[in-house]
Design a protein around this motif. Sequence first.
Motif, short mmCIF file in Angstrom:
data_model
loop_
_atom_site.label_atom_id
_atom_site.label_comp_id
_atom_site.label_asym_id
_atom_site.label_seq_id
_atom_site.Cartn_x
_atom_site.Cartn_y
_atom_site.Cartn_z
N CYS A 58 0.75 -1.24 0.09
CA CYS A 58 0.12 0.10 0.06
C CYS A 58 0.89 1.13 0.12
O CYS A 58 1.78 1.27 0.67
CB CYS A 58 -0.77 -0.05 1.24
N ASP A 59 0.55 2.17 -0.89
CA ASP A 59 1.37 3.48 -0.67
C ASP A 59 0.53 4.79 -0.25
O ASP A 59 -0.65 4.54 -0.19
CB ASP A 59 1.95 3.59 -2.19
N TYR A 60 1.18 5.80 0.08
CA TYR A 60 0.65 6.93 0.56
C TYR A 60 0.84 7.95 -0.29
O TYR A 60 1.93 8.54 -0.43
CB TYR A 60 0.97 7.30 1.79
N LYS A 61 -0.19 8.45 -1.37
CA LYS A 61 0.06 9.53 -2.19
C LYS A 61 0.11 10.98 -1.88
O LYS A 61 0.69 11.76 -2.33
CB LYS A 61 -0.74 9.41 -3.49
N ARG A 62 -0.76 11.07 -0.86
CA ARG A 62 -0.95 12.75 -0.43
C ARG A 62 0.36 13.05 0.56
O ARG A 62 1.01 12.43 1.21
CB ARG A 62 -2.18 12.75 0.31
N ASP A 87 -0.27 14.11 6.67
CA ASP A 87 -0.86 13.21 7.51
C ASP A 87 -2.22 12.98 7.19
O ASP A 87 -2.88 14.11 7.03
CB ASP A 87 -0.61 13.35 8.83
N ASP A 107 -3.79 11.44 4.68
CA ASP A 107 -4.08 11.59 3.53
C ASP A 107 -4.59 13.02 3.01
O ASP A 107 -5.74 13.14 2.31
CB ASP A 107 -4.91 10.57 2.85
N ARG A 131 5.89 12.38 6.61
CA ARG A 131 4.70 12.08 7.14
C ARG A 131 4.82 11.13 8.37
O ARG A 131 5.71 10.27 8.42
CB ARG A 131 3.58 11.26 6.15
N ILE A 186 2.81 6.79 8.26
CA ILE A 186 2.83 5.82 7.46
C ILE A 186 2.92 4.24 7.95
O ILE A 186 3.64 4.32 9.09
CB ILE A 186 4.37 6.01 6.48
N ARG A 233 -3.54 1.34 6.59
CA ARG A 233 -4.41 2.06 5.57
C ARG A 233 -5.08 1.29 4.82
O ARG A 233 -6.24 1.77 4.32
CB ARG A 233 -3.37 2.93 4.87
#
Length: 429
Positions: free
Chosen positions: A211-215, A218, A220, A408, A411, A415
């Motif tokens: 899973c990745d976090y693009k925004r 914190d 998102d 961030r 992470i 999520r």
Amino acid sequence: MKSVLIIGSGGREHAIARSFSESMTVETVYVAPGNPGMLSNAKIECVNIQVTEIELLIEFAQINHIDLTFVGPEQPLELGIVDSFMEHNLAIVGPTKSAAQLENSKNFAKDIMKQVDVKTAQYKFFEPKSYSSAKEYAQTLGLPFVIKADGLMSGKGVVIPETMDEALTTLKDMMETNNKPVLIEEFLIGSEFSHFSLINGTHVIPLGTSCDYKRVADGDQGLNTGGMGAFAPVPWFNEVEQKIVQSEIVQPIADRMVEIGTPFTGVLYTGIIWTADGPKVIEFNTRLGDPETQVLLPLLENDIYDVMEAHLNHSPIDIKFKNEFNVGVVLAATGYPTTPMNHIPLNIADDLTEHILFAGITESPDSGLLSKGGRILIGLGNGQSLEEAKINAYKVMKNLDIKDTFYREDIGLNRSNQYLEEVQEWQKK
Ligand code: AMP
Ligand code: GLY
């Protein structure tokens, strides 16, 4: 002993290069162009050729007797690097220009999915100059929906509008100002993750999930970025789910690509939302993800060179993953993603480097390593649980102490629990 060539320069390519450097059969890992942060590894050498200089890359591979080339980013794929290497009988992992359409043409991807009944969001496609029909469709559909510009847009091609005004402004901007065809599609509710496979024709090797976090911020919040962190694997994704993704999505797509005369070779990255009706595809990419690769590859127990040989030769291989979790946190320059500060001095303690993969890095004779661009490096942590991996990754981040940077803090929070009820509803069925 073997020599390999990795194309690219970021954190993803550092992860790929490190994996190959750990192979028993690999002697030298060349990275074109690479970055100076990779050089603390004795097996890795950077080559001053850009990812788009295909003729020079071919010449380099020939002169240096490269046994295998692995392509990191999408631009050289769209330029046909794989076709050119194949014409020169050079072994390369990646899709041909026409197979790479699965990533760079959303319309092509949707068509293929339709032909083999792969589940995806309902959608409608509009040519650039048909703003008024797109507007009418959007108004009939009503919010929420997703607007996607066709073609490579470096992650800026997807908008989930909050109001109809925003939707219409976006459509106008994409279709009239930028002359792009667009898709308007149904908004899917469920748990989102990335799924990876190595495909050669109809031969498929599973490479795991992440899973990745693009925004940028914190929770998102804030602007979209190239990715601020990732974890692997997806905790609720087990053998049953893998079988379903392979039999309902990956294998039918691979088989269909062969049938239409554009066999797929290389990594297929499937962006999936697992809804109450099972997995639905939101996008295909035709390469490894960044930063997913940085957390995914260290989990692979097999020798990566063996995996790539099995891939190229269509031979069977039993893929094994370590029974643990990885979390990776991106350190970005202040101002990223719009106006990142540049040339920030990076003094990193030697004992931290094994927990770091470098991305936007340059070097000066006087000041040593300096940042170059927005995403500087990724700090890694592993553990028996996602929580433990997260704690370990943040230990690395807290020890970095680099001015004018940020990361961030969330992470590794599970999520994929977002909308997990949909997955649970499906699992009960
Ligand atoms: P993409 O650039 O295609 O990965 O899209 C960016 C993000 O938009 C994805 O990571 C999803 O979170 C979201 N997204 C894209 N398509 C959909 C969809 N049909 N329904 C819900 N969210 C979506
Ligand atoms: N992590 C998203 C991508 O590589 O496209």
